[in-house]
Each structure stands twice: as structure tokens, then as C-alpha cells.
Design a protein around this motif. Sequence first.
Motif, PDB file in Angstrom:
ATOM      1  N   HIS A   1      43.058  39.713  54.068  1.00  8.93           N
ATOM      2  CA  HIS A   1      42.889  40.994  53.381  1.00  8.93           C
ATOM      3  C   HIS A   1      42.998  40.803  51.875  1.00  8.93           C
ATOM      4  O   HIS A   1      43.559  39.824  51.392  1.00  8.93           O
ATOM      5  CB  HIS A   1      43.925  42.012  53.858  1.00  8.93           C
ATOM      6  N   TYR A   2      42.433  41.757  51.150  1.00  6.43           N
ATOM      7  CA  TYR A   2      42.388  41.718  49.688  1.00  6.43           C
ATOM      8  C   TYR A   2      43.179  42.916  49.168  1.00  6.43           C
ATOM      9  O   TYR A   2      42.730  44.060  49.271  1.00  6.43           O
ATOM     10  CB  TYR A   2      40.925  41.793  49.239  1.00  6.43           C
ATOM     11  N   VAL A   3      44.352  42.657  48.613  1.00  7.28           N
ATOM     12  CA  VAL A   3      45.198  43.700  48.031  1.00  7.28           C
ATOM     13  C   VAL A   3      44.907  43.760  46.533  1.00  7.28           C
ATOM     14  O   VAL A   3      44.886  42.729  45.859  1.00  7.28           O
ATOM     15  CB  VAL A   3      46.689  43.394  48.266  1.00  7.28           C
ATOM     16  N   HIS A   4      44.661  44.963  45.998  1.00  7.32           N
ATOM     17  CA  HIS A   4      44.280  45.065  44.592  1.00  7.32           C
ATOM     18  C   HIS A   4      44.875  46.318  43.954  1.00  7.32           C
ATOM     19  O   HIS A   4      45.238  47.275  44.645  1.00  7.32           O
ATOM     20  CB  HIS A   4      42.754  45.072  44.447  1.00  7.32           C
ATOM     21  N   TYR A   5      44.951  46.314  42.624  1.00  8.77           N
ATOM     22  CA  TYR A   5      45.608  47.407  41.910  1.00  8.77           C
ATOM     23  C   TYR A   5      45.162  47.419  40.448  1.00  8.77           C
ATOM     24  O   TYR A   5      44.702  46.414  39.907  1.00  8.77           O
ATOM     25  CB  TYR A   5      47.130  47.248  41.977  1.00  8.77           C
ATOM     26  N   SER A   6      45.316  48.578  39.794  1.00  8.90           N
ATOM     27  CA  SER A   6      45.065  48.731  38.362  1.00  8.90           C
ATOM     28  C   SER A   6      46.103  49.684  37.794  1.00  8.90           C
ATOM     29  O   SER A   6      46.299  50.785  38.329  1.00  8.90           O
ATOM     30  CB  SER A   6      43.668  49.301  38.100  1.00  8.90           C
ATOM     31  N   ALA A   7      46.764  49.262  36.710  1.00 11.84           N
ATOM     32  CA  ALA A   7      47.714  50.153  36.040  1.00 11.84           C
ATOM     33  C   ALA A   7      46.950  51.269  35.335  1.00 11.84           C
ATOM     34  O   ALA A   7      45.843  51.066  34.848  1.00 11.84           O
ATOM     35  CB  ALA A   7      48.551  49.362  35.040  1.00 11.84           C
ATOM     36  N   VAL A   8      47.552  52.454  35.292  1.00  8.14           N
ATOM     37  CA  VAL A   8      46.939  53.610  34.626  1.00  8.14           C
ATOM     38  C   VAL A   8      47.907  54.119  33.561  1.00  8.14           C
ATOM     39  O   VAL A   8      49.078  54.375  33.843  1.00  8.14           O
ATOM     40  CB  VAL A   8      46.624  54.734  35.645  1.00  8.14           C
ATOM     41  N   SER A   9      47.413  54.264  32.334  1.00  9.78           N
ATOM     42  CA  SER A   9      48.249  54.733  31.224  1.00  9.78           C
ATOM     43  C   SER A   9      48.626  56.199  31.408  1.00  9.78           C
ATOM     44  O   SER A   9      47.753  57.045  31.645  1.00  9.78           O
ATOM     45  CB  SER A   9      47.506  54.540  29.902  1.00  9.78           C
TER      46      SER A   9
ATOM     47  N   THR B   1      48.968  55.075  39.943  1.00 12.82           N
ATOM     48  CA  THR B   1      48.409  53.724  39.871  1.00 12.82           C
ATOM     49  C   THR B   1      47.261  53.616  40.872  1.00 12.82           C
ATOM     50  O   THR B   1      47.338  54.154  41.978  1.00 12.82           O
ATOM     51  CB  THR B   1      49.485  52.670  40.213  1.00 12.82           C
ATOM     52  N   GLN B   2      46.186  52.948  40.484  1.00  9.52           N
ATOM     53  CA  GLN B   2      45.111  52.698  41.445  1.00  9.52           C
ATOM     54  C   GLN B   2      45.524  51.528  42.326  1.00  9.52           C
ATOM     55  O   GLN B   2      45.806  50.432  41.825  1.00  9.52           O
ATOM     56  CB  GLN B   2      43.804  52.383  40.726  1.00  9.52           C
ATOM     57  N   PHE B   3      45.559  51.762  43.638  1.00 10.89           N
ATOM     58  CA  PHE B   3      45.979  50.723  44.584  1.00 10.89           C
ATOM     59  C   PHE B   3      45.023  50.718  45.764  1.00 10.89           C
ATOM     60  O   PHE B   3      44.571  51.778  46.215  1.00 10.89           O
ATOM     61  CB  PHE B   3      47.401  50.982  45.081  1.00 10.89           C
ATOM     62  N   GLY B   4      44.706  49.540  46.260  1.00  8.15           N
ATOM     63  CA  GLY B   4      43.809  49.485  47.398  1.00  8.15           C
ATOM     64  C   GLY B   4      43.978  48.240  48.233  1.00  8.15           C
ATOM     65  O   GLY B   4      44.659  47.280  47.842  1.00  8.15           O
ATOM     66  N   ILE B   5      43.365  48.280  49.394  1.00  8.41           N
ATOM     67  CA  ILE B   5      43.313  47.116  50.267  1.00  8.41           C
ATOM     68  C   ILE B   5      41.889  47.015  50.811  1.00  8.41           C
ATOM     69  O   ILE B   5      41.290  48.017  51.225  1.00  8.41           O
ATOM     70  CB  ILE B   5      44.351  47.205  51.411  1.00  8.41           C
ATOM     71  N   ASP B   6      41.335  45.834  50.729  1.00  3.85           N
ATOM     72  CA  ASP B   6      39.944  45.601  51.134  1.00  3.85           C
ATOM     73  C   ASP B   6      39.019  46.540  50.362  1.00  3.85           C
ATOM     74  O   ASP B   6      39.083  46.564  49.142  1.00  3.85           O
ATOM     75  CB  ASP B   6      39.802  45.714  52.654  1.00  3.85           C
TER      76      ASP B   6
END
Length: 346
Positions: free
Chosen positions: A51-59, A25-30
Motif C-alpha cells: 500500500h501507498y500511504v501519503h500526506y500533505s501538510a496544510v497551512s 491535513t491531506q491524508f490518503g492511502i493508495d
Amino acid sequence: MDQETAKKLLVEGGTFVFLGVPQETQFGIDMQCWNTEEDFRGIKMIPPGLHYVHYSAVSKETGDISPRSGFMHYFDKKEFVVKMWDKKLEDISKDEISEESIQRLKDNLLNIDKHLAPYPYEIWQKWKQLSSQITAELAQKLSPLNGLIRASVDLLPMRFTEIPKEKYPPGSTPGEITKHYLDQTYSLDLMIAQHDEPLHIIGELQFTYLCFLIGHSLEAFEHWKNLVILLCSCDKAILKYRNVYFNFIKTIETQIDEMPGDFLADIVMNKNVIYKKLRYFFRTVFVNKKKIDGQLLSLIVRFIENLTQKLKWDFTGLNDYEEDEKPVLVLFDDFVAIDEHCILSL
């Protein structure tokens, strides 16, 4: 990071535990992003602040990456935040984590600590510059109602401050309308009035930029661009809101430095509206330089020098109009419009 900083963040830093996140999974902070490993459990040593927590699901089947989602959160000292992944939704779970579950994780922190990635401290100074005027309350006010910032506006739109459609007070004479189109301080006044304090307009400028830069939101980019245009289209406001403009220059200089390459190339190659409005703003500043605070003027001069050196923009001859900036007269029954904006009585 140095030993002292590491010790301080170990004691004061926040912790974000994210359970059940699938591998890759793509995961990040800031401004930092990773692909998660199988034993990933979250982030530790998060400096106190926004802070900005963010993510993207990956198939797993195709490797396709879903549009980015995320949220802003103000981490207090030693704050411990826990979220779960929802496998069916392929998104963050909407379920609240019980206090008992959170406490059990805290008690078991020594065992999960090795599965927590340290905050990427090398981005911290830049992040503080990009988010300096975004308070926890302002981030909550501008975020969608459910708190999640999505790349797709179709899912849930942002709650940005509406830019006034009418740029002049009701009942204005043609001459007054002209004045308000030439100097849009009235519109800026209306926007600032919708915030708790004037500097929150810069906080909104920072918020929208980060939603674009990190959250991939084109809606946020359009609002950021419109805010820049408005701030560059004022005259009296430069004197009236000195602190706002001081922070505007510091903010937009940092933002341009971090602008994605393709967007920056468009600004540089096509001399688009951002370049033109900055040129208009600098022209206004130098016409009124005797009235403007010396520190603000020095900051603007340095900004021009940096833009000239970095982007090869030419800001000489500010008193001269470029070909597409020259006033155009448009005749109406009782009025003349200049540049299709400024209305003068005949």
C-alpha cells in the motif's frame, strides 16, 4: 463492503496509526485521499499486501498545501504500524516508536478504533491491478534511501534502474548498431539483468506510474514514459519475454484508464510519443503475429479495440508510416542515419 469481506478484514486487515496529525491535513492511502478531522488517528482494515500511504501538510494561515510525501509499505496480516507527526517539520516524524508504546496502543485499540477510518475497499481491486508486480523488496529498492517518496526531486531523488545510454554492445559494427537501434532488445536485456527476475521491470513500470499518479512526481513520470518507449521498441523481446509483455499490456491498459485528464488529453490531442510508440509496437506485433503466443495476441487485439473505442485512436494502416514517422536519411562521412537513430554502412 459485504459482511463477509468486512469480517475478514477485521480479523486479517492491517492497522496504520498516525498520531498527532493536524486537522485538515491531506491524508490518503493508495488512490483515496481525505482532509483529516480533529479526532483522526489512522486507517484500519487494510487488506494484506502493498500500500501507498501519503500526506500533505496544510497551512492554517493561508490554506497552502505542501508537496505530497509518502511511502510504500507491505502490510502483513494483522500488522500494526504506528507513526507520529512532527509539528516542527510539518512532516512524518523520523523518530522510531518504541515497542512498549506500540503495545500500549494495541492494548487500547478498542478506545481508538472509533478514530480509525476503514480502508476504502471500493478501490482495492483497481489498486491490485495497478500494483500487482511490485514486491516489498522491489518497492524498497526503488524508493529513496530514507523510504519517503517526495513530489519534489530536489529533496531526494528516486533510485530507478538506469536506462542504458548506449543501445548496442561495445565493438559493434555499423550494421549491428543499426540492428540494435531498430530492435532494442539488447537495452531491455541490460535493464532486466539489474532486477531479480524479468517481471520486476513491469513492477518498476507500475512503481513509477504510482509515484506519478499518487506521489505527483514528474521525475517518476519521465521514467515511466521512457520504460514504455523501451518496451515498445523491441522485437525479439516480445517472444523472449512473453510473460513480461503479457503483463505489460494488462498494466498499461489499466494505467491509461487511470491517467489524469490533462495528461491523457495531451496524449490524445497531440498523438504524443506514447501513441506513436504503441503504434510502432502494434506494427511489430502484427508483422510477427505467426510467431506470437495466441493468448498474448488476443490480449493485444483487445487492447487496440479498447484504445480505439475509449480514445478514438486510429490504428488502421499500421504498415503505413504517418508523415512524421517517415524515415529521414542523414549523411555522415562513412554512415547514413535513418530517423537520426538507425545507422547503416554505405
